[in-house]
Design an enzyme around this catalytic site. Sequence first.
Site, mmCIF file in Angstrom:
data_model
loop_
_atom_site.group_PDB
_atom_site.id
_atom_site.type_symbol
_atom_site.label_atom_id
_atom_site.label_comp_id
_atom_site.label_asym_id
_atom_site.label_seq_id
_atom_site.Cartn_x
_atom_site.Cartn_y
_atom_site.Cartn_z
ATOM 1 N N GLU A 206 98.926 61.855 16.044
ATOM 2 C CA GLU A 206 98.412 60.425 16.424
ATOM 3 C C GLU A 206 98.567 59.939 17.785
ATOM 4 O O GLU A 206 100.010 59.153 17.802
ATOM 5 C CB GLU A 206 98.822 59.864 14.939
ATOM 6 C CG GLU A 206 98.390 60.100 13.715
ATOM 7 C CD GLU A 206 96.960 60.244 13.571
ATOM 8 O OE1 GLU A 206 96.112 59.944 14.951
ATOM 9 O OE2 GLU A 206 96.378 60.806 12.466
ATOM 10 N N CYS B 176 95.840 51.241 18.324
ATOM 11 C CA CYS B 176 96.358 52.505 19.068
ATOM 12 C C CYS B 176 94.623 51.802 18.721
ATOM 13 O O CYS B 176 93.421 52.410 19.730
ATOM 14 C CB CYS B 176 96.994 53.695 18.659
ATOM 15 S SG CYS B 176 95.907 53.207 16.226
HETATM 16 P P1 NAD Z 1 106.599 56.407 22.706
HETATM 17 O O1 NAD Z 1 105.544 57.933 23.193
HETATM 18 O O2 NAD Z 1 107.022 55.804 23.363
HETATM 19 O O3 NAD Z 1 107.390 56.856 21.314
HETATM 20 C C1 NAD Z 1 106.304 56.912 19.795
HETATM 21 C C2 NAD Z 1 109.195 57.556 19.992
HETATM 22 O O4 NAD Z 1 108.694 58.927 19.765
HETATM 23 C C3 NAD Z 1 109.584 56.542 19.473
HETATM 24 O O5 NAD Z 1 109.906 56.590 18.223
HETATM 25 C C4 NAD Z 1 109.849 57.136 20.431
HETATM 26 O O6 NAD Z 1 111.692 56.990 20.423
HETATM 27 C C5 NAD Z 1 110.132 59.203 20.299
HETATM 28 N N1 NAD Z 1 110.279 59.710 21.531
HETATM 29 C C6 NAD Z 1 110.718 58.829 23.092
HETATM 30 N N2 NAD Z 1 110.811 60.203 23.082
HETATM 31 C C7 NAD Z 1 110.709 61.532 22.804
HETATM 32 C C8 NAD Z 1 111.253 62.358 23.259
HETATM 33 N N3 NAD Z 1 111.814 63.441 23.856
HETATM 34 N N4 NAD Z 1 111.338 64.058 21.694
HETATM 35 C C9 NAD Z 1 110.777 62.917 20.420
HETATM 36 N N5 NAD Z 1 110.627 61.109 20.360
HETATM 37 C C10 NAD Z 1 111.073 60.983 21.212
HETATM 38 O O7 NAD Z 1 105.121 55.561 21.927
HETATM 39 P P2 NAD Z 1 105.053 53.706 21.708
HETATM 40 O O8 NAD Z 1 105.104 53.078 22.706
HETATM 41 O O9 NAD Z 1 106.492 53.597 20.426
HETATM 42 O O10 NAD Z 1 103.528 53.833 20.511
HETATM 43 C C11 NAD Z 1 102.706 53.548 21.906
HETATM 44 C C12 NAD Z 1 101.821 54.261 21.146
HETATM 45 O O11 NAD Z 1 101.228 55.012 20.353
HETATM 46 C C13 NAD Z 1 100.890 53.867 21.944
HETATM 47 O O12 NAD Z 1 99.434 55.093 23.423
HETATM 48 C C14 NAD Z 1 99.335 54.172 20.674
HETATM 49 O O13 NAD Z 1 98.195 54.186 21.431
HETATM 50 C C15 NAD Z 1 100.396 54.863 20.189
HETATM 51 N N6 NAD Z 1 99.914 54.439 18.712
HETATM 52 C C16 NAD Z 1 99.461 55.684 17.811
HETATM 53 C C17 NAD Z 1 98.676 55.643 16.448
HETATM 54 C C18 NAD Z 1 97.825 56.769 16.221
HETATM 55 O O14 NAD Z 1 97.847 56.504 15.031
HETATM 56 N N7 NAD Z 1 96.961 57.210 17.142
HETATM 57 C C19 NAD Z 1 98.692 54.469 15.858
HETATM 58 C C20 NAD Z 1 100.462 53.555 16.225
HETATM 59 C C21 NAD Z 1 100.358 53.681 17.639
#
Ligand code: NAD
Length: 500
Positions: A244, A278
């Site tokens: 997502e 998002c």
């Molecule tokens: P992010 O990708 O920076 O981090 C998300 C999670 O991934 C965090 O828990 C982080 O610690 C973890 N992470 C980071 N690097 C990793 C790796 N190499 N391996 C495994 N896990 C890792 O995203 P964010 O800044 O926390 O969230 C914002 C983003 O999420 C925006 O792009 C938003 O649009 C998206 N989002 C999407 C939805 C949806 O349902 N489509 C919902 C909410 C947010």
Amino acid sequence: MSVTEDRVRTSGGETFESLSPATGEVVATLPVHSEAEVRQAVQLARKASQWWAGIGFDERKKRLQSFAGVLTRRREELLELISRENGKPSVDAFIEHLLAIEHLDWAARNAQRVMKPRKVAGSMLLANVKPILEYQPVGVVGVIGPWNYPLFTPMGSIAYALAAGNAVVFKPSEFTPAIGVWLADAFATVVPEQPVFQVVTGFGETGAALCRAGVDKLAFTGSAPTGRKIMAACAETLTPVLLELGGKDALLVDADADVKAAAGAALWGACSNAGQTCIGVERVYVVDAVYDQFVAELTAAAKDIRAGGDKPVIGPMTMPKQLDIVREHVEEALDRGAKAIVGGRESVRAPYIDPIILIDVPEDARVMREETFGPVLPVSRVKDLDEGIERANRTAYGLGAAVFAKKRGYEAARRIRSGMASVNSVLAFAGFPSLPFGGVGESGFGRIHGEDGLKEFTRPKAIAQQRFSTPAEMMSFDRPAWLPKVAARLGELKYGRRGR
Ligand code: NAD
């Protein structure tokens, strides 16, 4: 064995702090779980998943509905923690809470209906065999979540995975870890027997360790670049993934739309939760005939909306680095000739950003192509709805969309390349537990919510059960010589005339 005995304990190693984005105060100090600790959590979850799957649909429903009861009774405590750790105003936290409970309850009530064994259509050639389809839990689901909706978003995976009979190991964002820990502790009060829902905390490395720890499925919500890394890590062990990811959702306004309603919805869709949604509105395309009226309504509606203050409607930006991205998008657009009709460069005042509305933005500016994730709204003029659809679709993302129109709203919603769309409202699709939630392209794949969301955390099991034997078996070396000829004749009768 109790959860406290069974639960993963940190080795007493590294810790990190989560900070309030509004005040900088320390909200919680939590362990950075190591690879070994994550693996241990998954091992504990493996045993717990067998117990949880074994208690059956009715008992799971009872426990999950009790969980919804606990979340409701302890709502104020949870909302306060969400506001403190994520920064959002209490009313935004309340909306998130309300939706999360609805989904939890729906998943609990519908899991049996969606998953239970059912007889499916038979076959003329195997009339003595009964085909049965059921959906079984996958086992242990790893959930990695973001910070922007720290309750609602992960619950879209956690609630459906648990209802489907799986154990869950959740890695919340490093910006909102205390909310994740709070949730798992609250769950343990209704399921004290086994660690069915555990939380591991830390940064990206802890998330990466979860991908490699032997989970049966990994549900990730976050940005597209991290989604790629998750998929690559999961590929090593052929662990299936649900992604997502982000969006660049467009809102379209046709000539026969209720323009005032469209302007109000665009403003709220773009700026609520400080634009960190998002499925937030990130672009608006308005047909020429109502463009001036729309811009006037939007400007009037945005006039008094400010971030921060005593009774904030817009909170601080949760992640300091997001302020820089928003500033860069706005400045690039303004440097290339866009006009700010509400706010401007000065609206970015850390940790807050006031609403910024831009017009005359070049279509290839970053604010039109990349996820801005702040209270910024570029508005563009189009000749008609078809041009609006065409320009809305000029993005690699495809999460949500909205159309304001009387006659052609539904048609346009269907033609936009996105996983979801609202007609004459924004974000409405997220409020229906029965509707699947997810995107296409850079917005990811797989679905949370609804029947599809439950099935996402199951594997279909196909069983063909012979009810009686027949003297003439096609699938046998003893088959009589006439049988293939009869079968061939039946096939000709059924299909042979088609396409003539
Ligand atoms: P992010 O990708 O920076 O981090 C998300 C999670 O991934 C965090 O828990 C982080 O610690 C973890 N992470 C980071 N690097 C990793 C790796 N190499 N391996 C495994 N896990 C890792 O995203 P964010 O800044 O926390 O969230 C914002 C983003 O999420 C925006 O792009 C938003 O649009 C998206 N989002 C999407 C939805 C949806 O349902 N489509 C919902 C909410 C947010």
